[in-house]
Design an enzyme around this catalytic site. Structure first.
Site, mmCIF file in Angstrom:
data_model
loop_
_atom_site.group_PDB
_atom_site.id
_atom_site.type_symbol
_atom_site.label_atom_id
_atom_site.label_comp_id
_atom_site.label_asym_id
_atom_site.label_seq_id
_atom_site.Cartn_x
_atom_site.Cartn_y
_atom_site.Cartn_z
ATOM 1 N N ALA A 77 34.444 45.381 41.310
ATOM 2 C CA ALA A 77 35.289 44.238 42.022
ATOM 3 C C ALA A 77 35.021 43.313 42.268
ATOM 4 O O ALA A 77 34.001 42.392 43.505
ATOM 5 C CB ALA A 77 35.831 44.903 43.634
ATOM 6 N N MET A 78 35.005 42.491 40.958
ATOM 7 C CA MET A 78 34.538 41.349 41.106
ATOM 8 C C MET A 78 35.452 39.995 42.569
ATOM 9 O O MET A 78 34.227 39.255 42.499
ATOM 10 C CB MET A 78 34.433 40.195 39.590
ATOM 11 N N ASN A 133 47.233 36.614 34.091
ATOM 12 C CA ASN A 133 45.921 37.890 34.715
ATOM 13 C C ASN A 133 47.453 38.148 35.800
ATOM 14 O O ASN A 133 46.851 37.560 36.609
ATOM 15 C CB ASN A 133 44.933 37.251 35.039
ATOM 16 N N CYS A 136 44.837 42.045 37.770
ATOM 17 C CA CYS A 136 43.552 42.692 38.823
ATOM 18 C C CYS A 136 43.774 42.757 39.509
ATOM 19 O O CYS A 136 44.605 42.871 40.631
ATOM 20 C CB CYS A 136 42.461 41.398 39.120
ATOM 21 N N ILE A 197 45.729 47.710 28.902
ATOM 22 C CA ILE A 197 46.366 47.386 30.336
ATOM 23 C C ILE A 197 45.226 46.751 30.785
ATOM 24 O O ILE A 197 43.563 46.567 30.497
ATOM 25 C CB ILE A 197 46.834 49.022 31.189
ATOM 26 N N THR A 199 42.789 47.420 34.484
ATOM 27 C CA THR A 199 42.102 48.218 35.106
ATOM 28 C C THR A 199 42.576 49.354 36.195
ATOM 29 O O THR A 199 43.276 48.485 36.510
ATOM 30 C CB THR A 199 40.284 47.743 36.245
#
Length: 311
Positions: A77-78, A133, A136, A197, A199
Site C-alpha cells: 500500500a505505497m 494507471n 492502483c 492486471i 494488484t
C-alpha cells in the site's frame, strides 16, 4: 538469456515500439530512478521498462509498513508516492538516453485534465509510450477510483490521446465485476493497448495484536497468487478487444509468460519476481525462445491467443 546471448528472433513490435524481446519491467519501485531503469534494461535484459507512476503533484504515499512479503507474494500500500512530473523529468531523460530500450512513463491523476497535464508535461523527456494507471487499489481518489468507471476511463484515455503522439497503454484493475467493460472503454477512448492486471485487493492482520499489518490497513496483492486471475482477465480481454493486451500478474518464469501469451498477451510485464533476481527478463526470454524452437514455432505470434483455438 546467458551473458552475450541475444534474442535471435526479429525485433518484437508492440504498438509501434521495437522490443528486443517480449518482456517488460512493470511499473514499481525499480522504476523510481533513471539509474534503476537502466540497470533492469542492461543487466536484466528487459525488452522495455515502465517507470513508477508519476502524478501532477508531489505525493508522500502511505505510512509504513507499506509493503510486506507473504508466502504467496507481496502485499503493498505505497499510496503512489512520487516527486511529480516536473520532479521526474530528469530521471526519465536519463533512462531514455542510457537504457537502449523503450521507456514507458506510467502516469496517474484524479481527472482527465490531470492525466493530460502529466502526459503533456513529460513529453520533453520523450517517453516512448505512456501507461495510464487507472488501477492502483490503495490511493483514494486515484487509480481504481478512476478505473472502475468505464465513462471516466474512456474520458481519461481520450484526454491523453489528444495531447500526445506516442502510444497510450491503459493499465486495468481486476477489482471490478467485468474487466472487459473497462477494456472496451479504454479502446473507445483511443488506447493503443491495455495492460492487465494491476494488484488484487488484499489485507493481512497480525494475530498477536489484532492490528492490520499495513499502515494503510489494506493494499494490493501481487506475485504468484494472482497469476490465475491475470490469465483469466487476459483471456477475456483478448476476446473482447481489437487492440493488444499486455499481460502482467504473477509472472516468475518463462512458463508463466507463455501461459499468459497463450491466453492472449502480446507481451508480458514482470514486477514482484524482480525482487528475487533482476536478470529474470533474460531467463524468461531464453525460456520462451527455447520453447518456440522445441515446439517448432517459427514466430512468437503463433502462441499468442493459442488457447482460444483449442475450444
Amino acid at each position: 538469456m546467458p551473458a552475450g546471448r541475444k534474442w535471435s528472433y526479429p525485433m518484437y513490435n508492440l504498438t509501434g515500439l521495437e522490443l528486443k524481446n517480449p518482456t517488460i519491467l512493470a511499473a514499481g519501485v525499480l522504476g523510481t530512478t533513471g539509474a534503476s531503469l537502466c540497470r533492469v534494461a542492461r543487466e536484466g535484459g528487459a525488452g522495455a521498462v515502465v517507470t513508477k507512476s508519476i502524478g501532477p503533484a508531489p505525493k508522500t504515499g502511505h505510512s509504513n509498513p507499506s509493503m510486506i512479503k507473504l508466502d504467496c507474494g507481496f502485499l503493498n500500500a505505497m499510496g503512489l508516492p512520487n516527486p511529480s512530473y516536473p520532479g521526474f523529468l530528469q530521471e526519465l531523460e536519463f533512462a531514455k538516453n542510457n537504457s537502449a530500450v523503450p521507456v514507458i512513463a506510467s502516469i496517474f491523476g484524479g481527472a482527465p485534465s490531470e492525466f493530460a497535464e502529466v502526459a503533456e508535461g513529460l513529453l520533453p523527456a520523450k517517453p516512448d509510450a505512456l501507461e495510464l494507471n487507472v488501477s492502483c487499489p490503495h490511493a483514494e481518489g486515484y487509480g481504481a477510483a478512476v478505473g472502475s468507471n468505464p465513462c471516466l476511463v474512456e474520458a481519461v484515455t481520450a484526454a491523453v490521446k489528444d495531447v500526445v503522439n506516442v502510444p497510450v497503454w491503459v493499465k486495468l484493475t481486476p477489482n471490478v465485476a467485468d474487466i472487459t467493460c473497462i477494456g472496451n472503454a479504454a479502446e473507445s477512448g483511443g488506447a493503443d493497448a491495455v495492460v492487465a492486471i494491476n494488484t488484487v485487493k488484499g489485507m493481512a492482520i497480525d494475530i498477536e495484536s489484532g492490528y492490520p499489518v499495513l499502515g494503510n490497513r489494506s493494499g494490493g496483492l501481487s506475485g504468484k497468487a494472482v497469476k490465475p486471475v491475470a490469465v483469466k482477465c487476459v483471456y477475456d480481454l483478448y476476446t473482447a478487444l481489437e487492440i493488444p493486451v499486455i499481460g502482467v500478474g504473477g509472472v516468475s518464469s518463462w512458463e508463466d509468460a507463455v501461459e499468459l501469451m497463450m491466453a492472449g498477451a502480446a507481451a508480458v510485464q514482470v514486477g514482484s519476481a524482480v525482487y528475487d533476481r533482476v536478470d529474470i527478463f533474460s531467463e524468461i526470454g531464453a525460456g520462451i525462445e527455447a520453447f518456440l524452437e522445441r515446439k517448432g514455432y517459427s514466430d512468437i505470434q503463433k502462441i499468442i491467443g493459442l488457447s482460444h483455438e483449442m475450444v
